[in-house]
Design an enzyme around this catalytic site. Sequence first.
Site, PDB file in Angstrom:
ATOM      1  N   CYS A  50       0.844  -1.192   0.000  1.00 36.83           N
ATOM      2  CA  CYS A  50       0.000   0.000   0.000  1.00 36.83           C
ATOM      3  C   CYS A  50       0.881   1.244   0.000  1.00 36.83           C
ATOM      4  O   CYS A  50       1.816   1.354   0.793  1.00 36.83           O
ATOM      5  CB  CYS A  50      -0.897  -0.019   1.235  1.00 36.83           C
ATOM      6  SG  CYS A  50      -1.924   1.454   1.415  1.00 36.83           S
TER       7      CYS A  50
ATOM      8  N   CYS B 248       0.531   3.065   3.617  1.00 38.28           N
ATOM      9  CA  CYS B 248       1.014   2.512   4.890  1.00 38.28           C
ATOM     10  C   CYS B 248       2.032   1.385   4.740  1.00 38.28           C
ATOM     11  O   CYS B 248       2.451   0.811   5.746  1.00 38.28           O
ATOM     12  CB  CYS B 248      -0.173   2.049   5.734  1.00 38.28           C
ATOM     13  SG  CYS B 248      -1.014   0.585   5.077  1.00 38.28           S
TER      14      CYS B 248
ATOM     15  N   CYS C 124      -7.094  -1.544   1.383  1.00 36.60           N
ATOM     16  CA  CYS C 124      -5.976  -2.012   2.192  1.00 36.60           C
ATOM     17  C   CYS C 124      -6.531  -2.436   3.551  1.00 36.60           C
ATOM     18  O   CYS C 124      -7.265  -1.682   4.183  1.00 36.60           O
ATOM     19  CB  CYS C 124      -4.937  -0.902   2.359  1.00 36.60           C
ATOM     20  SG  CYS C 124      -3.635  -1.313   3.537  1.00 36.60           S
TER      21      CYS C 124
ATOM     22  N   CYS D 153      -8.056  -5.894 -10.034  1.00 39.04           N
ATOM     23  CA  CYS D 153      -7.666  -4.795 -10.909  1.00 39.04           C
ATOM     24  C   CYS D 153      -7.338  -3.585 -10.028  1.00 39.04           C
ATOM     25  O   CYS D 153      -8.234  -2.949  -9.475  1.00 39.04           O
ATOM     26  CB  CYS D 153      -8.832  -4.500 -11.853  1.00 39.04           C
ATOM     27  SG  CYS D 153      -8.425  -3.381 -13.191  1.00 39.04           S
TER      28      CYS D 153
END
Length: 160
Positions: free
Chosen positions: A76, A79, A124, A147
């Site tokens: 991510c 983070c 996430c 995707c």
Amino acid sequence: MKNTLYLLLIACFSLVSCQGNAQKKTKKEQFKVQKTDAEWEKELTAEEYYILRKAGTERPYSSKLNKIKEPGTFVCAACEHPLYKTKYKFDSGTGWPSFDRPIEDGIFYSTDNKLGYTRDEVLCANCGGHLGHVFNDGPTETGKRYCMNGDAMHFIAAKQ
């Protein structure tokens, strides 16, 4: 008899309409990393903020992550939480990085009705940032196509 029927209807309606929302957590409360919009906007690039925090979508074929084939982990961008491995990446022909499965505990599923129909949104699992969507038209045995927006992720190459 008529009064009994009315009482029965009222009792049924009361039971169905009680959902116990006081015990439910909102989507935002489920994530370990919690920051204000102002904090996210300060930390992320404009494009990352637009995608991760405002559920935006990047232009197809614009991500440099489309071409990555070397072993490693996609994390991510907000983070650094691990999301996908290169070994599960494939070229979907859509213009966005695509995978057939996430890393265990990497993602969280939500629903998205912004286009007038329901899609499975991928967030996430650590910070709740919008990553993209998952579809049931993947080419591998999983049948899935995750995707993802490339600007929602960073790539960390595997150590040789």
